[in-house]
Enzyme design. Structure first.
Site, PDB file in Angstrom:
ATOM      1  N   SER A  91      -8.433  12.119  -0.873  1.00  0.00           N
ATOM      2  CA  SER A  91      -9.286  10.958  -0.130  1.00  0.00           C
ATOM      3  C   SER A  91      -9.459  11.217   1.638  1.00  0.00           C
ATOM      4  O   SER A  91     -10.273  10.768   2.178  1.00  0.00           O
ATOM      5  CB  SER A  91      -8.972   9.684  -0.334  1.00  0.00           C
ATOM      6  N   ASP A 118      -3.232   0.066   4.334  1.00  0.00           N
ATOM      7  CA  ASP A 118      -3.336   1.332   4.245  1.00  0.00           C
ATOM      8  C   ASP A 118      -3.066   1.902   5.651  1.00  0.00           C
ATOM      9  O   ASP A 118      -3.743   1.790   6.615  1.00  0.00           O
ATOM     10  CB  ASP A 118      -4.902   1.341   3.908  1.00  0.00           C
ATOM     11  N   HIS A 154      -5.063   6.392   5.520  1.00  0.00           N
ATOM     12  CA  HIS A 154      -6.698   6.622   5.581  1.00  0.00           C
ATOM     13  C   HIS A 154      -6.847   6.356   6.956  1.00  0.00           C
ATOM     14  O   HIS A 154      -6.131   5.655   7.814  1.00  0.00           O
ATOM     15  CB  HIS A 154      -7.415   6.121   4.865  1.00  0.00           C
TER      16      HIS A 154
END
Ligand code: NAG
Ligand code: NAG
Ligand code: NAG
Ligand code: NAG
Ligand code: NAG
Length: 358
Positions: A109, A334, A337
């Protein structure tokens, strides 16, 4: 220096340049002799390079503003190399340069993060251009038909082969699947990335056994496994890529910010509440162990592979992650990312510099 020493130095210089061209291997992030991976983040009011709302296909998990992130300064930092300046990203120039070509991001990702950033950067610089975006299984294809340019993202967390058997999923460290071999062949620009899934254990571990040759293991040192897999990938590149047609990149390891001790803030055990980058060019923590493996393997290769050396510059951006503004997409908090607009835009400026350099 006497004349002989000067002559010998020149010969050595010429030899080292030839060595680079003939034997390939790791191509660093130099632009006209300036290492663009050395620098610091500066506040620049002309940033960000695009506004997320003008990019209709941006995935919600990366759109931190829309998800309610209240601070805005993190959008306004530009990477400033110490010894030169990066070119300003010019989307129409890049599309012209890429006319008729395909660019594929292959990885986890973090590749999705960079691919989304690049499509947004290009689309907002040519907003009148038509585009199509199609996803089939693990392959997403973004096309600018007027330029005949394709930007693809192939989700592939480990790069090497995973085979499903009745006994479980076998991670084959010495094999690339025939499907991937076909997918990657003939693409004009390949940008590989893998690391984050190598550390998972328990339910998130994507395999049950590891195999090398005829040996099967229940587990092994993850950095050792990672290095073996990268060698398998490197052998694929060395045996299959025609460097006259295809440019190969490795997207350097993207760092997490879940341990404040690394950046001199022992109170912090995650990235929330971080609203500024670290000042200056140096990250207080150690060099990333996976990045060292990447560099080691790239140096053994015979075909040139351009390293997007993003690790240190991203380590300085403890403020760049979605934290709780990724909408719970990634375990609620998170710190892996990156918000878009944001840090991956700079990774794409490095890519742009490498692709448009003569
Ligand atoms: C990557 O960048 C860091 C920080 O500037 C530097 O220390 C390292 O040597 C670079 N790696 C390569 C292979 O150029
Ligand atoms: C971008 O590049 C194109 C050439 O492809 C050029 O005509 C244009 O002036 C450039 N734009 C900027 C802002 O430099
Ligand atoms: C792996 O096993 C096969 C079949 O048992 C054998 O033919 C082959 O030589 C073995 N390969 C290695 C590298 O040991
Ligand atoms: C790549 O281009 C060079 C220079 O034009 C040429 O000498 C070489 O044979 C080409 N290599 C391949 C694999 O086509
Ligand atoms: C994340 O960090 C904040 C601020 O340092 C802290 O209040 C919070 O408890 C942390 N969250 C988790 C899940 O550790």
């Amino acid at each position: 220096m006497d004349a002989f020493a000067v002559g010998a130095t020149l010969v050595l210089l010429v030899l080292s340049v030839l060595h680079q061209e003939v034997h390939g291997g790791l191509v660093g992030s130099d632009i006209d002799g300036c290492d663009v991976s050395q620098g610091n983040w500066v506040f620049d009011d002309s940033y960000p390079l695009y506004a997320a709302p003008s990019c209709p296909f941006l995935e919600k998990v990366f759109d931190c503003v829309k998800n309610g992130r209240p601070d805005r300064d993190y959008l306004k930092y530009r990477w400033q190399p110490s010894a030169c300046s990066l070119p300003r990203f010019n989307g129409s120039r890049l599309l012209t340069e890429l006319r008729g070509k395909s660019v594929m991001f292959i990885g986890d990702s973090l590749s999705l993060n960079q691919w989304q950033s690049l499509t947004c950067m290009l689309y907002t610089s040519v907003p009148e251009a038509k585009y199509t975006s199609v996803r089939t299984g693990g392959l997403s294809t973004f096309t600018f038909p007027e330029y005949n340019v394709k930007l693809l993202f192939s989700r592939n967390a480990l790069i090497v082969n995973i085979v499903r058997t009745p006994d479980g999923r076998i991670l084959k460290l010495d094999s690339i699947s025939t499907q991937d071999d076909k997918l990657w062949s003939g693409v004009d620009v390949l940008i590989f990335n893998t690391w984050h899934w190598w550390v998972h254990t328990g339910r998130k571990q994507p395999w049950n056994f590891i195999q090398v040759g005829n040996e099967t293991y229940k587990d092994m040192d993850r950095l050792v496994a990672y290095e073996k897999a990268l060698h398998t990938w490197a052998t694929w590149v060395d045996s299959n890529v025609d460097s006259n047609k295809t440019k190969v990149f490795f997207q350097g390891v993207s760092p997490d910010h879940s341990n404040g001790r690394e950046w001199g803030d022992p109170q912090a055990n995650n990235c929330s509440a971080q609203s500024e980058p670290l000042p200056g060019p140096n990250y207080p923590g150690e060099a990333h162990p996976a990045e060292k493996v990447v560099e080691k393997v790239l140096r053994t290769m015979s075909k040139p592979v351009h390293l997007l050396n993003v690790t240190t510059l991203s380590q300085l951006r403890k403020d760049g992650h979605p934290s709780v503004y990724g909408l719970g997409g990634h375990r609620g908090l998170d710190c892996t990312h990156w918000c878009l607009a944001g840090v991956p835009d700079t990774w794409n400026v490095l890519l742009y510099a490498a692709l448009t350099q003569n």
